[in-house]
Design a protein around this motif. Structure first.
Motif, mmCIF file in Angstrom:
data_model
loop_
_atom_site.group_PDB
_atom_site.id
_atom_site.type_symbol
_atom_site.label_atom_id
_atom_site.label_comp_id
_atom_site.label_asym_id
_atom_site.label_seq_id
_atom_site.Cartn_x
_atom_site.Cartn_y
_atom_site.Cartn_z
ATOM 1 N N ALA A 69 0.826 -1.215 0.000
ATOM 2 C CA ALA A 69 0.000 0.000 0.000
ATOM 3 C C ALA A 69 0.858 1.262 0.000
ATOM 4 C CB ALA A 69 -0.926 0.017 1.202
ATOM 5 N N VAL A 70 0.340 2.303 -0.639
ATOM 6 C CA VAL A 70 0.934 3.633 -0.582
ATOM 7 C C VAL A 70 -0.092 4.555 0.076
ATOM 8 C CG1 VAL A 70 2.448 3.312 -2.588
ATOM 9 C CG2 VAL A 70 0.178 4.260 -2.907
ATOM 10 N N TYR A 71 0.359 5.718 0.506
ATOM 11 C CA TYR A 71 -0.493 6.647 1.245
ATOM 12 C C TYR A 71 -0.645 7.938 0.461
ATOM 13 C CZ TYR A 71 0.281 3.387 5.027
ATOM 14 O OH TYR A 71 0.326 2.253 5.789
ATOM 15 N N GLY A 72 -1.849 8.485 0.461
ATOM 16 C CA GLY A 72 -2.120 9.747 -0.214
ATOM 17 C C GLY A 72 -3.199 10.511 0.531
ATOM 18 N N THR A 73 -3.497 11.705 0.054
ATOM 19 C CA THR A 73 -4.504 12.560 0.668
ATOM 20 C C THR A 73 -5.668 12.745 -0.297
ATOM 21 O OG1 THR A 73 -2.765 13.738 1.847
ATOM 22 C CG2 THR A 73 -4.895 14.819 1.720
ATOM 23 N N VAL A 74 -6.880 12.546 0.201
ATOM 24 C CA VAL A 74 -8.096 12.750 -0.588
ATOM 25 C C VAL A 74 -8.875 13.881 0.081
ATOM 26 C CG1 VAL A 74 -10.296 11.746 -1.326
ATOM 27 C CG2 VAL A 74 -8.219 10.363 -1.343
ATOM 28 N N PRO A 113 9.473 8.436 0.595
ATOM 29 C CA PRO A 113 8.567 8.499 -0.567
ATOM 30 C C PRO A 113 7.837 7.169 -0.774
ATOM 31 C CG PRO A 113 10.775 9.261 -1.156
ATOM 32 C CD PRO A 113 10.867 8.653 0.213
ATOM 33 N N GLN A 114 6.671 7.243 -1.376
ATOM 34 C CA GLN A 114 5.921 6.056 -1.765
ATOM 35 C C GLN A 114 6.566 5.508 -3.041
ATOM 36 O OE1 GLN A 114 3.432 5.669 0.643
ATOM 37 N NE2 GLN A 114 4.260 7.588 1.368
ATOM 38 N N GLN A 115 6.431 4.216 -3.293
ATOM 39 C CA GLN A 115 7.004 3.620 -4.495
ATOM 40 C C GLN A 115 5.913 3.011 -5.373
ATOM 41 O OE1 GLN A 115 10.041 0.833 -3.338
ATOM 42 N NE2 GLN A 115 11.577 2.437 -3.203
ATOM 43 N N LEU A 116 5.990 3.327 -6.667
ATOM 44 C CA LEU A 116 5.086 2.779 -7.675
ATOM 45 C C LEU A 116 5.931 2.044 -8.706
ATOM 46 C CD1 LEU A 116 2.964 6.002 -8.234
ATOM 47 C CD2 LEU A 116 2.421 4.096 -6.726
ATOM 48 N N THR A 122 7.156 -8.217 -19.490
ATOM 49 C CA THR A 122 7.433 -9.089 -18.354
ATOM 50 C C THR A 122 8.828 -8.856 -17.778
ATOM 51 O OG1 THR A 122 8.132 -10.827 -19.877
ATOM 52 C CG2 THR A 122 5.850 -10.916 -19.079
ATOM 53 N N VAL A 123 9.727 -8.196 -18.539
ATOM 54 C CA VAL A 123 11.103 -7.989 -18.059
ATOM 55 C C VAL A 123 11.496 -6.528 -17.881
ATOM 56 C CG1 VAL A 123 11.973 -10.182 -18.940
ATOM 57 C CG2 VAL A 123 11.998 -8.183 -20.424
ATOM 58 N N GLN A 124 10.785 -5.582 -18.475
ATOM 59 C CA GLN A 124 11.126 -4.160 -18.395
ATOM 60 C C GLN A 124 10.281 -3.463 -17.333
ATOM 61 O OE1 GLN A 124 13.531 -2.618 -20.220
ATOM 62 N NE2 GLN A 124 14.032 -4.570 -21.161
ATOM 63 N N LYS A 125 10.916 -3.037 -16.229
ATOM 64 C CA LYS A 125 10.158 -2.337 -15.195
ATOM 65 C C LYS A 125 10.992 -1.210 -14.602
ATOM 66 C CE LYS A 125 11.255 -5.445 -11.373
ATOM 67 N NZ LYS A 125 10.701 -6.386 -10.415
ATOM 68 N N VAL A 126 10.279 -0.210 -14.068
ATOM 69 C CA VAL A 126 10.893 0.950 -13.438
ATOM 70 C C VAL A 126 10.154 1.204 -12.129
ATOM 71 C CG1 VAL A 126 11.282 3.439 -13.650
ATOM 72 C CG2 VAL A 126 11.510 1.983 -15.660
ATOM 73 N N ILE A 127 10.894 1.525 -11.088
ATOM 74 C CA ILE A 127 10.306 1.909 -9.808
ATOM 75 C C ILE A 127 10.343 3.431 -9.734
ATOM 76 C CG2 ILE A 127 10.413 1.697 -7.302
ATOM 77 C CD1 ILE A 127 9.971 -0.970 -8.839
ATOM 78 N N GLN A 128 9.178 4.052 -9.587
ATOM 79 C CA GLN A 128 9.063 5.510 -9.481
ATOM 80 C C GLN A 128 8.697 5.881 -8.045
ATOM 81 O OE1 GLN A 128 9.509 7.844 -11.898
ATOM 82 N NE2 GLN A 128 10.075 6.282 -13.365
ATOM 83 N N THR A 129 9.229 7.000 -7.575
ATOM 84 C CA THR A 129 8.839 7.466 -6.253
ATOM 85 C C THR A 129 7.733 8.516 -6.394
ATOM 86 O OG1 THR A 129 10.586 9.134 -6.270
ATOM 87 C CG2 THR A 129 11.094 7.026 -5.228
ATOM 88 N N TRP A 130 6.908 8.599 -5.387
ATOM 89 C CA TRP A 130 5.784 9.534 -5.365
ATOM 90 C C TRP A 130 5.615 9.974 -3.923
ATOM 91 C CZ3 TRP A 130 0.547 8.527 -3.495
ATOM 92 C CH2 TRP A 130 -0.376 9.530 -3.835
ATOM 93 N N GLY A 131 5.519 11.247 -3.687
ATOM 94 C CA GLY A 131 5.277 11.715 -2.340
ATOM 95 C C GLY A 131 6.148 12.897 -1.975
ATOM 96 N N LEU A 132 5.905 13.403 -0.800
ATOM 97 C CA LEU A 132 6.611 14.584 -0.304
ATOM 98 C C LEU A 132 7.438 14.216 0.927
ATOM 99 C CD1 LEU A 132 3.566 16.992 -0.454
ATOM 100 C CD2 LEU A 132 5.438 16.871 -2.094
#
Length: 135
Positions: A69-74, A113-116, A122-132
């Motif tokens: 899970a990641v955390y965000g504000t709604v 930071p949160q990670q997405l 199936t073999v090409q992936k990137v981890i992106q950060t999201w958050g403050l």
């Protein structure tokens, strides 16, 4: 986040009252699968990977939060999530009419930071950060 909802659900969401505006921190976990025709296998094209709970976040008793899970504000309006609802049915879809609904989730200030994860095969992936980061 954009999803399609039924006319009945759109009507219920529209009927939710108006009032003061506030915000709430949410934890969510999402996986969107895609099919790789070369590998003949499904893979997670987009998914939440890991999150860090903001300071002061209290998980309600009995509620489990997924490990990815990641955390965000709604933003809340009148106690209900602030939504943007499409005024006309989405064209070209068979069956009952559906409407577009957008729920805006903003990043939350958290210790890390949160990670997405975003994948194109199936073999090409990137981890992106999201958050403050905390100030």
């Amino acid at each position: 986040m954009s999803v399609l909802i039924s006319a009945a659900n759109r009507q219920q969401l529209t009927a939710m009252g108006t009032g003061g505006t506030a915000a709430v921190v949410v934890a969510f976990s999402v996986t969107v699968q895609q099919y790789d025709t070369v590998a003949a296998a499904y893979f997670p094209a987009f998914q939440t990977r890991s999150g860090s709970a903001p300071g002061g976040f209290h998980r309600p008793a009995g509620v489990q939060v997924a490990a990815d899970a990641v955390y965000g504000t709604v933003r809340l309006t009148g106690g209900a999530p602030a939504l943007q609802l499409g005024g006309t049915a989405v064209a070209g879809l068979p069956g009952a009419p559906v409407f577009q609904m957008d729920l805006i989730v903003s990043s939350a200030v958290a210790p890390r930071p949160q990670q997405l994860q975003v994948q194109t095969s199936t073999v090409q992936k990137v981890i992106q950060t999201w958050g403050l980061p905390p100030s």
